[in-house]
Design a protein around this motif. Structure first.
Motif, PDB file in Angstrom:
ATOM      1  N   ILE A 108       0.862  -1.181   0.000  1.00 11.04           N
ATOM      2  CA  ILE A 108       0.000   0.000   0.000  1.00 11.04           C
ATOM      3  C   ILE A 108       0.897   1.230   0.000  1.00 11.04           C
ATOM      4  CG2 ILE A 108      -1.624   1.314   1.415  1.00 11.04           C
ATOM      5  CD1 ILE A 108      -2.833  -1.354   2.226  1.00 11.04           C
ATOM      6  N   HIS A 161       1.107   5.476   0.304  1.00  8.83           N
ATOM      7  CA  HIS A 161       0.464   6.758   0.624  1.00  8.83           C
ATOM      8  C   HIS A 161       1.409   7.884   0.264  1.00  8.83           C
ATOM      9  CE1 HIS A 161      -2.387   4.524   3.059  1.00  8.83           C
ATOM     10  NE2 HIS A 161      -1.407   4.034   3.784  1.00  8.83           N
ATOM     11  N   SER A 208      -3.506   7.886  -2.148  1.00  5.23           N
ATOM     12  CA  SER A 208      -3.352   6.609  -1.494  1.00  5.23           C
ATOM     13  C   SER A 208      -3.848   5.509  -2.394  1.00  5.23           C
ATOM     14  CB  SER A 208      -4.228   6.633  -0.242  1.00  5.23           C
ATOM     15  OG  SER A 208      -3.512   6.176   0.826  1.00  5.23           O
ATOM     16  N   SER A 213      -4.967   2.926  -1.054  1.00  6.66           N
ATOM     17  CA  SER A 213      -6.028   2.353  -0.230  1.00  6.66           C
ATOM     18  C   SER A 213      -6.662   3.515   0.531  1.00  6.66           C
ATOM     19  CB  SER A 213      -5.434   1.328   0.732  1.00  6.66           C
ATOM     20  OG  SER A 213      -6.445   0.889   1.608  1.00  6.66           O
ATOM     21  N   ASP A 214      -7.221   3.259   1.718  1.00  6.92           N
ATOM     22  CA  ASP A 214      -7.716   4.377   2.526  1.00  6.92           C
ATOM     23  C   ASP A 214      -6.555   4.929   3.328  1.00  6.92           C
ATOM     24  OD1 ASP A 214     -10.224   3.554   1.664  1.00  6.92           O
ATOM     25  OD2 ASP A 214     -10.325   2.101   3.330  1.00  6.92           O
ATOM     26  N   PRO A 219      -5.256   6.017   6.678  1.00  9.10           N
ATOM     27  CA  PRO A 219      -5.753   5.771   8.040  1.00  9.10           C
ATOM     28  C   PRO A 219      -5.913   7.056   8.844  1.00  9.10           C
ATOM     29  CG  PRO A 219      -3.857   4.378   7.535  1.00  9.10           C
ATOM     30  CD  PRO A 219      -3.986   5.347   6.422  1.00  9.10           C
ATOM     31  N   ASP A 249      -4.390  -1.688   9.771  1.00  9.68           N
ATOM     32  CA  ASP A 249      -5.481  -2.537   9.307  1.00  9.68           C
ATOM     33  C   ASP A 249      -6.257  -1.832   8.209  1.00  9.68           C
ATOM     34  OD1 ASP A 249      -6.573  -5.033   9.663  1.00  9.68           O
ATOM     35  OD2 ASP A 249      -6.502  -4.777  11.843  1.00  9.68           O
ATOM     36  N   TYR A 250      -6.356  -2.442   7.057  1.00 11.58           N
ATOM     37  CA  TYR A 250      -7.127  -1.843   5.977  1.00 11.58           C
ATOM     38  C   TYR A 250      -8.318  -2.729   5.699  1.00 11.58           C
ATOM     39  CZ  TYR A 250      -3.091   1.108   5.340  1.00 11.58           C
ATOM     40  OH  TYR A 250      -2.083   2.008   5.544  1.00 11.58           O
ATOM     41  N   SER A 251      -9.440  -2.111   5.482  1.00 14.79           N
ATOM     42  CA  SER A 251     -10.647  -2.922   5.348  1.00 14.79           C
ATOM     43  C   SER A 251     -10.566  -3.825   4.111  1.00 14.79           C
ATOM     44  CB  SER A 251     -11.869  -2.017   5.280  1.00 14.79           C
ATOM     45  OG  SER A 251     -11.648  -1.024   4.316  1.00 14.79           O
ATOM     46  N   GLU A 280      -7.604  -4.442   2.007  1.00 16.57           N
ATOM     47  CA  GLU A 280      -6.374  -5.177   1.720  1.00 16.57           C
ATOM     48  C   GLU A 280      -5.868  -5.990   2.903  1.00 16.57           C
ATOM     49  OE1 GLU A 280      -6.926  -2.054   1.245  1.00 16.57           O
ATOM     50  OE2 GLU A 280      -6.445  -1.456  -0.783  1.00 16.57           O
ATOM     51  N   SER A 307       2.461  -5.788   2.996  1.00 15.61           N
ATOM     52  CA  SER A 307       1.286  -6.526   3.428  1.00 15.61           C
ATOM     53  C   SER A 307       1.688  -7.755   4.229  1.00 15.61           C
ATOM     54  CB  SER A 307       0.496  -6.926   2.186  1.00 15.61           C
ATOM     55  OG  SER A 307      -0.251  -8.063   2.454  1.00 15.61           O
TER      56      SER A 307
END
Lengths: 564, 266
Positions: A85, A87, A98, A100-101, A103, A135-137, A139, A166
């Motif tokens: 991931i 960012h 990003s 992903s999200d 955080p 923690d990613y929802s 990935e 990961s």
């Protein structure tokens, strides 16, 4: 004879297994290092790609500009099977890109330069390796973060980049351990938190609790007590300097199990035999042995279930009594160690929170505003102008920079502004003599280290007696300390703040320094903060007599906030 | 007249409050000031003023501690001024009978409104006690006496001299007067008057007179067309130079500077 045979074969198997497992560990680490290097390349590639791109900090919200950045990111990730991931953020987190999200916790860390961002700030050129669980929802979890600062072409900082490994990567690479033997492999950080657990992923992010991975039992030995439960025979530990991790592997094998059964038979048989003899010889004595053993076994069972506060209660004066005593001592030590670790974590957190409180007291600001108002009404414009200007400087100092560490030069500027205001407020009823060695000026110290003591001199030292000829002397210089072996000398920074005011009693000094006084939280915190940053060799000493107070503050020479 | 005492450790704020507030218009006079909580306690205990305006954060004894010590000492209304917008503090203060809680920096209009509000409460309280006293006197058949007593029942006979002396100052401050003239007027000895003044006030006779003159001078100086020597004369100083020295000592700037800098509120 059987015992001897058993011993030899066990030894052989043990050695072979030991080598095999160690090879697996090393190969696992090599693979992780390969990934880390690959991620470092990704980081560099994105860094270079962004140098020409303006839109990380420009307020442009153009879709095309954003797309350009995402393109750079995904291009760099192309070679990775399990995608890390990534960012990107500008310095204050107002623009984020990003994969992903982003955080929530990072937003707070960015604001205060905590966590990974503090590490990045403290590092000059190489990317930082930072162990944390995110923690990613979508990935799942990431375990290891790489981070770096971003610069534009002119070389001024524009933001941060994070690449996060990961858990899946570790999981895949950990397959090297599947050699038919049942292994339990855990990866811990330096504080003993579990980053990865090959068997019990529930443990991740917590202290490792698997008893058979206990430090005490590292090495090649074959314990025979039931604390170990399902027969542990091999524990290995490997420390990785680059990642700052500790890997522990426990191997328990069927081969061992069979041997173990034979061994058990021999031992139990032997015990039974001797027990029989003892029963025949001394019935009473047998009772006195078996009941404590039962007691010990039941206690051990309880401990294994996690009741660490339970203790064996044996009053025998023989080996079993000794055993019970050692067992209890071991539990005591374990408890102390655990409490220490927990306490340390707690302290770190409170200090981080308190750091936020290291700021000018709001009361001082309101009061100063009120002074401005009345001095204007009384026709004292020059004073009012000076107070306004200096108050603005103080506020800028606290609001504009979130850095905890500032140069001594900046700190002295701050002190001068503060003193200008206070001298106007107190009708120039005190003088200030400042003498700071020019060579100190570019070293950094935590913010608001000196101000609380100067405030104390003015308010406590002079204010309580309405003294009108107060003098505050502030000196800063290098001092030398001898190392413990007396061979080398090292320099440190020493400030002295002295006044000719009221002075303090021993009790007042105690209250200021040790007892969390409500109004002097600043002073109480200075010593704690210095010790937290630099260790117990540095800090604050207050000495006082009827002719005034002297405060000595010592800190190491540092340009970054880290001890050099 | 309502008697006010001001307790505040910052001299600018204290001086500003004492000198620039239109006390006379509000129907008050400042009868004492103190620079810390302990001095404040002593002064309030001695003077028993109607209103005490106090800062919270002060050396030696903070405002709340001072109030705690003064609890039950005298029938005084308190107004607290603080930089803290601290609910716990405010609660403690209200428990100790504080009427109002003002936040620094103080807004003048709020400040004056608060003082006016507190004065109304004091007057109501006074009326009630007067009523009660009169009823008591009438019941005791001394109604006639009560009506003839020219002063409120709140003063004892010695205090009446101080009140009269203050009223006399307010009527004659623009003339060249001294404590001797006031003593003659009141038909008591000069030393007795000065002793009485010290006992019932936070200022000596001459301090009170000077403060009163300087306050009047400040009001006059707000008029841009007035000359300094005119002001000096109007507030009872024959020598403008001497007036200048006294003014600068009190306010920190000379009358001419003050006049030039004063941004009139229009």
């Amino acid at each position: 004879m059987g015992g001897l045979m058993y011993g030899f074969s066990l030894n052989f198997i043990n050695r072979t297994l030991n080598e095999q497992t160690m090879n697996s560990i090393i190969s696992f680490h090599e693979k992780i290092h390969v990934r880390v290097s690959a991620y470092e390349n990704i980081l560099l590639q994105i860094q270079n790609g962004l140098k020409t791109s303006e839109s990380l900090n420009s307020a442009s919200r153009l879709e095309t500009d954003n797309n350009e950045i995402y393109e750079i990111m995904y291009d760099a990730l192309e070679g990775e099977v399990i995608k890390p991931i990534v960012h990107l953020t500008n310095l204050d987190g107002s623009r984020v890109f990003s994969t992903s999200d982003f955080p929530e916790s990072y937003k707070a860390e960015l604001m205060n330069k905590w966590g990974v961002f503090r590490e990045i700030e403290g590092q000059t050129n190489d990317p930082v390796i930072y162990l944390q669980e995110m923690d990613y929802s979508r990935e799942g979890k990431t375990i290891i973060s790489l981070g770096s600062k971003l610069y534009d072409q002119a070389g001024s900082p524009t933001g941060y980049i994070l690449v996060e490994m990961s858990r899946q990567v570790l999981f895949e690479e950990a397959k090297v351990f599947n050699s038919g033997l049942s292994n339990h492999m855990v990866l811990l950080d330096e504080n003993g938190y579990t980053l990865f657990d090959s068997i019990n992923s529930e443990m991740e992010g917590k202290f490792q609790q698997a008893k058979y991975l206990d430090l005490e039992k590292i090495g090649n030995h074959y314990p025979i007590d039931s604390l170990i439960g399902n027969s542990t025979f091999l524990n290995l530990e490997y420390r990785d300097k680059k990642l700052k991790t500790v890997t522990r592997v426990n191997v328990s094998s069927n081969i061992f199990h069979s041997f173990n059964r034979i061994l058990t038979l021999i031992i139990v048989g032997g015990s039974l035999f001797s027990l029989l003899v003892s029963i025949i010889l001394a019935n009473a004595q047998a009772r006195s042995i078996s009941s404590p053993i039962k007691e010990l076994i039941s206690v051990m069972g309880e401990v294994e279930k996690g009741a660490l506060e339970i203790r064996a209660n044996l009053r025998n004066r023989d080996e079993i009594g000794e055993l019970g005593k050692y067992f209890n001592q071991m539990l005591d030590r374990l408890n102390i160690y655990m409490n220490q670790v927990i306490e340390k974590q707690k302290q770190l957190r409170t200090v981080e929170i308190k750091m936020l409180q290291a700021q000018i007291k709001p009361h001082f600001i309101y009061n100063t505003l009120d002074v401005i108002k009345w001095s204007v009404k009384l026709g004292h414009q020059p004073e009012a102008i000076s107070v306004v200007t200096n108050l603005a400087r103080l506020l800028r100092f606290s609001i504009d920079s979130a850095d905890e560490f500032l140069t001594i030069r900046n700190n002295i500027e701050f002190i001068n502004s503060y003193l200008t205001i206070q001298r106007i407020k107190y009708n120039n009823s005190f003088e200030v003599i400042t003498d700071i060695d020019e060579a100190l000026m570019d070293y950094r110290i935590p913010r608001l280290i000196l101000q609380p003591f100067i405030e104390n001199s003015i308010i406590h030292g002079f204010g309580k007696t309405n003294k009108s000829d107060g003098i505050i002397t502030i000196t800063g210089q290098f001092n030398k300390s001898r190392s413990s072996d007396g061979n080398s000398e090292s320099q440190f920074i020493e400030f002295r703040i002295s006044d000719n005011g009221l002075g303090m009693t021993e009790q007042e000094i105690q209250e200021l320094t040790f007892e969390r006084p409500e109004h002097h939280i600043g002073i109480y915190n200075v010593d704690r903060r210095i010790k937290m940053y630099f260790g117990d060799d540095f800090g604050v000493r207050i000495s006082s007599h009827s002719g005034g107070t002297e405060v000595v503050i010592t800190m190491p020479k540092t340009m970054t906030g880290e001890i050099m | 007249m309502i008697d006010v005492v001001i307790v505040e450790d910052e001299s600018y704020i204290r001086k500003g409050m004492v000198v620039t507030t239109p006390w006379a218009e509000l129907g008050c006079q400042v009868i004492g000031e103190a620079g810390d909580g302990l001095q404040g306690y002593e002064l309030v205990k001695k003077l028993k003023p109607d209103i005490v305006i106090t800062d919270v954060n002060m050396p030696i004894l903070d405002g709340i501690e001072m109030l705690r010590k003064l609890d039950g000492v005298c029938d005084t209304e308190y107004i607290i001024i603080s930089g803290y917008n601290d609910f716990a503090y405010a609660q403690q203060a209200i428990k100790l009978g504080v009427r109002d809680y003002l936040l620094k920096p103080i807004d003048d209009d709020d400040f004056y409104d608060t003082i006016k509000r507190v004065i109304l409460q004091i007057e109501e309280k006074r009326n009630m006690t007067k009523q009660r006293d009169q009823n008591r006197l009438i019941q005791e058949g001394k109604g006639i006496l009560a009506k003839e007593a020219g002063f409120d029942a709140q003063y004892d006979s010695r205090q009446i001299y101080v009140v009269k002396a203050r009223q006399w100052i307010e009527a004659h401050f623009s003339e060249n007067i001294s404590i001797k003239d006031a003593a003659l007027e009141l038909k008591i000895s000069e030393s007795y008057l000065s002793r009485l003044f010290k006992n019932y006030m936070g200022y000596t006779f001459i301090e009170y007179l000077t403060d009163y003159r300087i306050r009047e001078a400040i009001e006059l100086l707000k008029d841009h067309h007035i000359k300094i020597y005119e002001v000096s004369e109007k507030v009872g100083y024959n020598d403008p130079k001497y007036f200048g020295i006294i003014f600068k000592k009190k306010i920190g700037v000379s009358p001419i500077t003050f006049k030039n800098r004063y941004m009139s509120e229009e």
